[in-house]
Design a protein around this motif. Structure first.
Motif, short mmCIF file in Angstrom:
data_model
loop_
_atom_site.label_atom_id
_atom_site.label_comp_id
_atom_site.label_asym_id
_atom_site.label_seq_id
_atom_site.Cartn_x
_atom_site.Cartn_y
_atom_site.Cartn_z
N ARG A 128 -6.13 -6.41 -1.27
CA ARG A 128 -5.82 -5.81 -2.58
C ARG A 128 -6.37 -4.39 -2.70
NH1 ARG A 128 -7.26 -9.98 -7.23
NH2 ARG A 128 -5.86 -8.61 -8.38
N PRO A 129 -5.92 -3.48 -1.83
CA PRO A 129 -6.44 -2.10 -1.88
C PRO A 129 -5.87 -1.31 -3.05
CG PRO A 129 -4.68 -2.26 -0.28
CD PRO A 129 -4.92 -3.66 -0.77
N ASP A 130 -6.62 -0.29 -3.45
CA ASP A 130 -6.14 0.67 -4.45
C ASP A 130 -5.28 1.74 -3.80
OD1 ASP A 130 -7.85 -0.26 -6.80
OD2 ASP A 130 -9.38 0.14 -5.27
N VAL A 131 -5.48 1.95 -2.50
CA VAL A 131 -4.79 3.02 -1.77
C VAL A 131 -4.39 2.51 -0.39
CG1 VAL A 131 -4.99 5.38 -0.85
CG2 VAL A 131 -6.28 4.73 -2.91
N VAL A 132 -3.18 2.85 0.05
CA VAL A 132 -2.80 2.72 1.45
C VAL A 132 -2.53 4.13 1.96
CG1 VAL A 132 -1.05 1.93 3.08
CG2 VAL A 132 -1.93 0.37 1.35
N HIS A 133 -3.22 4.51 3.02
CA HIS A 133 -3.16 5.87 3.57
C HIS A 133 -2.73 5.75 5.03
CE1 HIS A 133 -5.51 9.95 3.98
NE2 HIS A 133 -4.41 9.94 4.72
N VAL A 134 -1.57 6.32 5.37
CA VAL A 134 -0.96 6.08 6.67
C VAL A 134 -0.88 7.39 7.46
CG1 VAL A 134 0.97 5.02 7.89
CG2 VAL A 134 0.44 4.30 5.56
N ASP A 135 -1.34 7.36 8.72
CA ASP A 135 -1.32 8.53 9.61
C ASP A 135 -0.31 8.31 10.71
OD1 ASP A 135 -3.92 10.32 8.92
OD2 ASP A 135 -4.40 8.20 8.63
N CYS A 136 0.95 8.10 10.37
CA CYS A 136 1.98 7.77 11.37
C CYS A 136 3.23 8.63 11.19
CB CYS A 136 2.34 6.29 11.29
SG CYS A 136 0.97 5.17 11.61
N ALA A 137 3.06 9.89 10.80
CA ALA A 137 4.19 10.81 10.63
C ALA A 137 5.28 10.16 9.77
CB ALA A 137 4.71 11.25 11.99
N ASN A 138 6.54 10.32 10.14
CA ASN A 138 7.61 9.78 9.29
C ASN A 138 7.68 8.26 9.31
OD1 ASN A 138 9.45 11.97 8.00
ND2 ASN A 138 8.92 12.78 10.01
N PHE A 139 7.16 7.63 10.35
CA PHE A 139 7.11 6.17 10.35
C PHE A 139 6.23 5.64 9.21
CE2 PHE A 139 5.23 2.10 11.79
CZ PHE A 139 6.40 1.35 11.84
N SER A 140 5.39 6.51 8.66
CA SER A 140 4.60 6.12 7.49
C SER A 140 5.48 5.56 6.39
CB SER A 140 3.83 7.32 6.95
OG SER A 140 2.94 7.84 7.92
N GLY A 141 6.75 6.02 6.32
CA GLY A 141 7.65 5.52 5.27
C GLY A 141 7.86 4.03 5.34
N ALA A 142 7.98 3.49 6.57
CA ALA A 142 8.17 2.05 6.72
C ALA A 142 6.95 1.29 6.22
CB ALA A 142 8.45 1.72 8.18
N VAL A 143 5.76 1.79 6.55
CA VAL A 143 4.52 1.12 6.13
C VAL A 143 4.34 1.24 4.62
CG1 VAL A 143 2.02 1.04 6.43
CG2 VAL A 143 3.50 1.60 8.38
N LEU A 144 4.63 2.41 4.07
CA LEU A 144 4.43 2.61 2.63
C LEU A 144 5.43 1.81 1.80
CD1 LEU A 144 3.54 6.41 2.44
CD2 LEU A 144 2.02 4.42 2.44
N CYS A 145 6.60 1.53 2.35
CA CYS A 145 7.53 0.64 1.63
C CYS A 145 6.93 -0.75 1.49
CB CYS A 145 8.87 0.57 2.37
SG CYS A 145 10.00 1.90 1.95
N LEU A 146 6.25 -1.22 2.52
CA LEU A 146 5.56 -2.51 2.42
C LEU A 146 4.43 -2.43 1.41
CD1 LEU A 146 5.45 -3.41 6.23
CD2 LEU A 146 6.91 -4.45 4.47
N ALA A 147 3.73 -1.29 1.38
CA ALA A 147 2.67 -1.11 0.38
C ALA A 147 3.24 -1.11 -1.04
CB ALA A 147 1.92 0.18 0.65
N LEU A 148 4.43 -0.53 -1.20
CA LEU A 148 5.09 -0.56 -2.50
C LEU A 148 5.44 -1.99 -2.90
CD1 LEU A 148 6.40 0.97 -4.87
CD2 LEU A 148 8.46 1.22 -3.48
N LEU A 149 5.96 -2.77 -1.94
CA LEU A 149 6.23 -4.18 -2.21
C LEU A 149 4.94 -4.93 -2.56
CD1 LEU A 149 8.79 -5.06 0.62
CD2 LEU A 149 9.25 -4.85 -1.84
#
Length: 416
Positions: free
Chosen positions: A102-123
């Motif tokens: 249950r994080p307050d922030v997800v911070h991704v260091d994966c260039a444009n692939f960060s979008g795939a991870v952040l979509c899961l964070a949005l879900l």
């Protein structure tokens, strides 16, 4: 590889309570916690973030080394490391971790692939979702890779609340040439812990290399990967020899068998095999750099290169390829001699001689004071990270970064 945390935060069961009372929980996602620029800069932030009440956990995506040699630093400062390799089970595993942590922030260091991870964070209903661009991603791609990258970028634009770059060029080439029109974008410079660079080392490079007192001692720091072009160092040494300068070069950084074989073959070809020394990964880089007459950084792909910033902070003259991130450092601090990316070894050799002159003329104390007042000082980076992480919390961000007096060291390579 199976997924499993190296340390756990909170009790088992339904997972830890969401942070409160001024605390913030961050989940950072990156390839691996190895001895690289991104990873080292991230690890250096941890004690200061922890002192400000920010708890940082990690997900690593590599199926090669597991948690990684810097995992101990994460655990020591109250975090955990969960290896989740990129396979068909990745989305479900990450969602489960988000539900538990249950994080307050997800911070991704994966260039444009960060979008795939952040979509899961949005879900997963994470309120702050950060994409971080670390390099000038201007490499040629085939059609399939370009389509894939465009898809990931679309996901990123739909899911990120904040889009960061270590330099203007990292956002220009990594994310979009129109990044200044996107209000979520900002440049967040890598903060450099100058105290780490001033720690002592038991390694005496001239004794190790056999370099005489009048011979030039060159150091190059960087991981063994193709874009770092470490194989250029032997012909540069040969170029110095042809210009009447005897020199040795010491290569520091995570090793790779094929890369080292190429370096050694180039050394034999150019008749400098006894003057090329590969040390592998070290935790005393600052102590090694302080013994250098000059630093050579032939990499052709960078964002904001620590292999240039670190020696410049110490007053060591540095030769580097003409890249946007290198020029960005040069605009703020003296000591960088810039060479065309495709220049001949003789041109690099002449630049090495110029950079060595800068080292001789620079007082280390002056260099230190100059760096501490620059935008690359770590305190500025901590303040910016805290502001981003806490922006959507009820109590908001703290005004400044905390002062951490007792800085614990990062683990040595032998402590993996």
């Amino acid at each position: 590889m199976t997924s499993g945390r190296t340390a756990a935060s909170g009790a088992a069961g339904d997972g830890p309570e969401r942070t409160g009372g001024g605390r913030c929980r961050v989940l950072r996602v990156l390839g691996e916690l190895n001895f690289g620029g991104t990873e080292m800069r991230t690890a250096e932030l941890l004690p200061r973030l922890a002192a400000a009440g920010t708890e940082v956990h990690f997900v690593t995506l590599s199926d090669r080394i597991g948690p990684g040699p810097l995992a101990e630093a994460a655990v020591r400062h109250g975090g955990s490391v969960t290896p989740i390799p990129l396979d068909v089970r990745f989305p479900l595993r990450l969602l489960r971790l988000l539900r538990r942590l249950r994080p307050d922030v997800v911070h991704v260091d994966c260039a444009n692939f960060s979008g795939a991870v952040l979509c899961l964070a949005l879900l997963g209903r994470v309120p702050t979702r950060v994409a971080h661009f670390r390099g000038d991603d201007n490499q040629h791609r085939n059609l399939r890779r370009r389509v894939q990258r465009s898809f990931w970028r679309t996901l990123l634009r739909a899911s990120a609340t904040d889009i960061l770059g270590v330099s203007p060029s990292a956002l220009t080439f990594g994310y979009s040439r129109a990044w200044r029109e996107d209000r979520r974008c900002q440049v967040v410079l890598n903060g450099l812990d100058l105290e780490r660079l001033h720690r002592p080392t038991g390694q005496h490079l001239r004794a190790l290399t056999g370099a005489g007192p009048d011979e030039l001692l060159c150091v190059s720091v960087g991981r063994a990967s193709p874009e770092k072009r470490r194989w250029m160092l032997p012909p540069i040494l040969a170029g110095l020899r042809d210009q009447g300068v005897d020199a040795h070069v010491v290569l520091v950084g995570p090793s790779d068998d094929s890369d080292e074989a190429r370096v050694r073959a180039a050394a034999v070809e150019h008749g400098v095999a006894d003057r090329v020394h590969l040390l592998g990964p070290r935790d005393d880089v600052g102590g090694l750099l302080r013994q250098a007459d000059v630093v050579v950084h032939p990499s052709c792909l960078e964002g904001l290169p620590g292999g240039v910033l670190e020696p410049v902070a110490l007053g060591i003259g540095t030769v580097a390829a003409d890249l946007p991130g290198v020029r960005f450092i040069h605009e703020h601090l003296p000591g960088v001699t810039i060479v065309d990316t495709d220049a001949a070894p003789a041109v690099w050799a002449a630049a090495v001689r110029t950079a060595a002159g800068h080292t001789m003329a620079t007082d280390p104390g002056t260099a230190r004071e100059r760096f501490q007042s620059s935008p690359f000082a770590i305190e500025a980076a901590v303040t910016t990270h805290l502001a981003i992480y806490r922006r959507r919390l009820p109590d908001g961000p703290p005004p400044t970064a905390p002062v951490v007096k007792n800085r614990s060291r990062l683990p040595a390579a032998s402590e993996r």
